[in-house]
Design an enzyme around this catalytic site. Structure first.
Site, short mmCIF file in Angstrom:
data_model
loop_
_atom_site.label_atom_id
_atom_site.label_comp_id
_atom_site.label_asym_id
_atom_site.label_seq_id
_atom_site.Cartn_x
_atom_site.Cartn_y
_atom_site.Cartn_z
CG ASN A 212 -0.20 -0.12 2.45
OD1 ASN A 212 0.52 0.83 2.60
ND2 ASN A 212 -0.51 -0.89 3.46
CG ASP A 281 -7.56 -4.84 6.46
OD1 ASP A 281 -7.98 -3.57 6.22
OD2 ASP A 281 -7.18 -5.15 7.85
CE LYS A 291 8.92 -12.69 -12.80
NZ LYS A 291 9.58 -12.11 -13.94
CG PHE A 326 -3.51 7.04 12.87
CD1 PHE A 326 -3.10 6.79 14.03
CD2 PHE A 326 -3.59 8.29 12.23
CE1 PHE A 326 -2.17 7.86 14.53
CE2 PHE A 326 -2.84 9.28 12.62
CZ PHE A 326 -1.97 8.95 13.75
CE LYS A 340 -12.00 1.31 9.64
NZ LYS A 340 -11.36 1.91 8.74
CE LYS A 344 -9.67 -1.59 13.65
NZ LYS A 344 -8.86 -2.40 12.93
O1 PMT Z 1 2.31 6.57 6.45
P1 PMT Z 1 1.77 8.01 5.69
O2 PMT Z 1 2.36 8.07 4.07
O3 PMT Z 1 2.29 9.13 6.70
O4 PMT Z 1 0.24 7.87 5.71
C1 PMT Z 1 -0.14 7.81 7.01
C2 PMT Z 1 -1.40 6.83 7.25
C3 PMT Z 1 -2.53 7.45 6.22
C4 PMT Z 1 -1.17 5.50 6.83
C5 PMT Z 1 -2.01 7.24 8.63
O5 PMT Z 1 -2.35 8.20 8.94
C6 PMT Z 1 -3.12 6.05 8.84
O6 PMT Z 1 -4.36 6.50 8.43
N1 PMT Z 1 -2.79 4.86 9.18
C7 PMT Z 1 -3.89 3.93 9.40
C8 PMT Z 1 -4.29 3.14 8.35
C9 PMT Z 1 -5.20 2.14 8.39
O7 PMT Z 1 -4.75 1.04 8.28
O8 PMT Z 1 -6.27 2.51 8.64
P2 PMT Z 1 -7.51 1.55 8.85
O9 PMT Z 1 -8.60 2.54 9.03
O10 PMT Z 1 -7.58 0.35 7.87
O11 PMT Z 1 -7.18 0.76 10.22
C10 PMT Z 1 -7.79 1.08 11.39
C11 PMT Z 1 -6.84 1.01 12.61
O12 PMT Z 1 -6.42 -0.37 12.62
C12 PMT Z 1 -5.33 1.68 12.39
O13 PMT Z 1 -4.90 2.21 13.59
C13 PMT Z 1 -4.39 0.32 11.82
O14 PMT Z 1 -3.09 0.61 11.96
C14 PMT Z 1 -5.17 -0.92 12.52
N2 PMT Z 1 -5.12 -2.04 11.91
C15 PMT Z 1 -5.74 -2.36 10.59
C16 PMT Z 1 -5.73 -3.56 10.17
C17 PMT Z 1 -5.15 -4.53 10.74
N3 PMT Z 1 -5.01 -5.72 10.27
N4 PMT Z 1 -4.29 -4.30 11.70
C18 PMT Z 1 -4.31 -3.10 12.43
O15 PMT Z 1 -3.71 -2.83 13.59
#
Ligand code: PMT
Length: 401
Positions: A212, A281, A291, A326, A340, A344
């Site tokens: 990503n 995810d 490959k 986040f 979320k 969580k």
């Molecule tokens: O790294 P940059 O280029 O500065 O960009 C910053 C960012 C956009 C990546 C950052 O600000 C951000 O939003 N990070 C969270 C991205 C994300 O996965 O968001 P989400 O809404 O899909 O996940 C929600 C939360 O669960 C996040 O805290 C994520 O870290 C966490 N998560 C998600 C999926 C997973 N399998 N495990 C997790 O811990």
């Protein structure tokens, strides 16, 4: 936020074509009530006039070791002592090298050695120069001594090449400067902060992966802010464009499962856990060991879900531990983030827009709101990621008060 009316910034301007943008930086700082002392190196004076800065700031520009009218030495120690921040914008490879190696052959390089104020560099140079190991080594050395950096950005450079090396926009530089000017005391001293940052690479075969666009800028800005405020910082980082700051423990991983293992091993010892990583995810259910050759048939991938790392931390929260997530959203920002937060079991979530040019993956700035489990919402203005990190720790420290 600490008042900035009595604050003084020494604005060092060096000989990059971006020197003209320093006028806008000076103007934005003055508008925020900051006193600006402009300093122009000899090469900067070839590109921009001292009079412009004197008109904008209302202060005499320092253009040499001696004042032109009285020929008296300009008290660099006095200025170095009273400055609240040194901002070098634009910062050429030359001034970075001088600062990194303690060279003091003009007023600016001399005073950078004499000051104990925070120093913020806004690099500006050709892409190849910026990528040169000598320049990167100087930047690493300066970061290791606690200097701050904003940018550079990617884009079309004055030398008509395209790439990283363009000075960050004046508004972004000023955001970063304001974040440092109003920075807090060591209010995280004694605390242990665990941060996830960057992307994941989920292998399809030994050559290909699902990834990503996370650059790591947000996570690493959080790490730097925590370090500056006295915390012990561990960053578990996937592949990222920028390196975590020197001074924190860095755990490098590739996949979400590796990230999960690293986080769950360390989370019990952390007072604060912040999930800033863009965790994958899904992963390929059956990654190939060789490959895959093109066979004209196309490729269908069976994806399986990865563990939700921050949710596992939230479920195993130790008493007093604060867990922050986040939410990367493209629509229904607050509703999706609130869902979320609950799902969580988080104490706080940073709801950030990720589908605008100035907020999201790889940007220098971010537009976000903080949501807590009581339903309180704290909208933030568009901020540099470092300034958002500062506001985030202020909000974290206010939890439970
Ligand atoms: O790294 P940059 O280029 O500065 O960009 C910053 C960012 C956009 C990546 C950052 O600000 C951000 O939003 N990070 C969270 C991205 C994300 O996965 O968001 P989400 O809404 O899909 O996940 C929600 C939360 O669960 C996040 O805290 C994520 O870290 C966490 N998560 C998600 C999926 C997973 N399998 N495990 C997790 O811990």
């Amino acid at each position: 936020m600490t008042s900035t009316s009595s604050r003084e910034v020494v604005l060092g301007v060096t000989g990059s074509i971006a020197a003209y943008k320093a006028c806008e930086i000076a103007s934005l700082l003055v508008k925020r009530g900051v006193r600006v002392t402009p300093v122009l190196t000899e090469s900067a004076q070839e590109l921009v006039g001292a009079a412009s800065f004197e008109g904008i700031t209302g202060n005499p520009a320092i253009t040499g070791m001696f004042a032109p009218d009285t020929n008296r030495e300009i008290e660099h120690i006095a200025v170095a002592t009273r400055a609240d921040l040194f901002l070098v914008a634009p910062a050429t490879a030359n001034i970075l090298a001088k600062a990194a190696h303690g060279i003091a052959d003009d007023w600016l390089s001399t005073t950078l050695l004499a000051t104990r104020a925070p120093i913020l560099f806004a690099p500006a140079m050709n892409t190849n120069m910026y990528g040169h190991p000598a320049v990167q080594g100087n930047i690493g050395a300066l970061r290791g001594r606690g200097c701050h950096f904003i940018g550079p950005d990617s884009g079309v450079l004055a030398c008509k090449t395209v790439g990283v090396g363009r000075m960050a926009e004046p508004a972004v530089v000023v955001h970063a400067a304001m974040g440092l000017l109003t920075s807090r005391t060591q209010d995280l001293a004694g605390k242990s902060v665990l941060i996830t940052s960057g992307a994941n690479h989920e292998p399809i075969d030994p050559v290909r992966f699902i990834g990503n666009r996370s650059s790591g800028k947000m996570g690493h800005a959080i790490a730097l802010e925590a370090l500056e405020r006295g915390a012990r910082v561990v960053v578990v980082t996937g592949p990222a464009e920028v390196d975590p700051p020197a001074g924190c423990e860095i755990v490098r991983v590739q996949t979400a499962i590796e990230m999960c293992d690293a986080v769950l091993e360390r989370a019990p010892q952390a007072d604060i856990v912040i999930g800033a990583a863009a965790v994958a995810d899904y992963r390929a259910g059956n990654p190939l060991s060789q490959k895959r050759k093109r066979d004209g048939e196309g490729l269908t991938l069976a994806l399986v879900e990865n563990p939700d790392i921050i949710a596992r931390v939230g479920a195993a929260k130790t008493n007093g531990q604060i867990v922050v997530g986040f939410a990367a959203e493209t629509h229904d920002l607050l509703q999706n983030a609130a869902a979320k937060l609950r799902k969580k079991n988080l104490d706080l979530i940073v709801a950030n827009e990720v589908n605008t040019p100035e907020s999201g993956f790889g940007t220098e700035t971010v537009k976000a709101a903080f949501l807590d489990s009581s339903g309180r919402i704290d909208e933030q203005p568009l901020l540099a990621k470092r300034a958002l990190a500062a506001a985030l720790f202020d909000r974290i420290l206010a939890i439970g008060k």
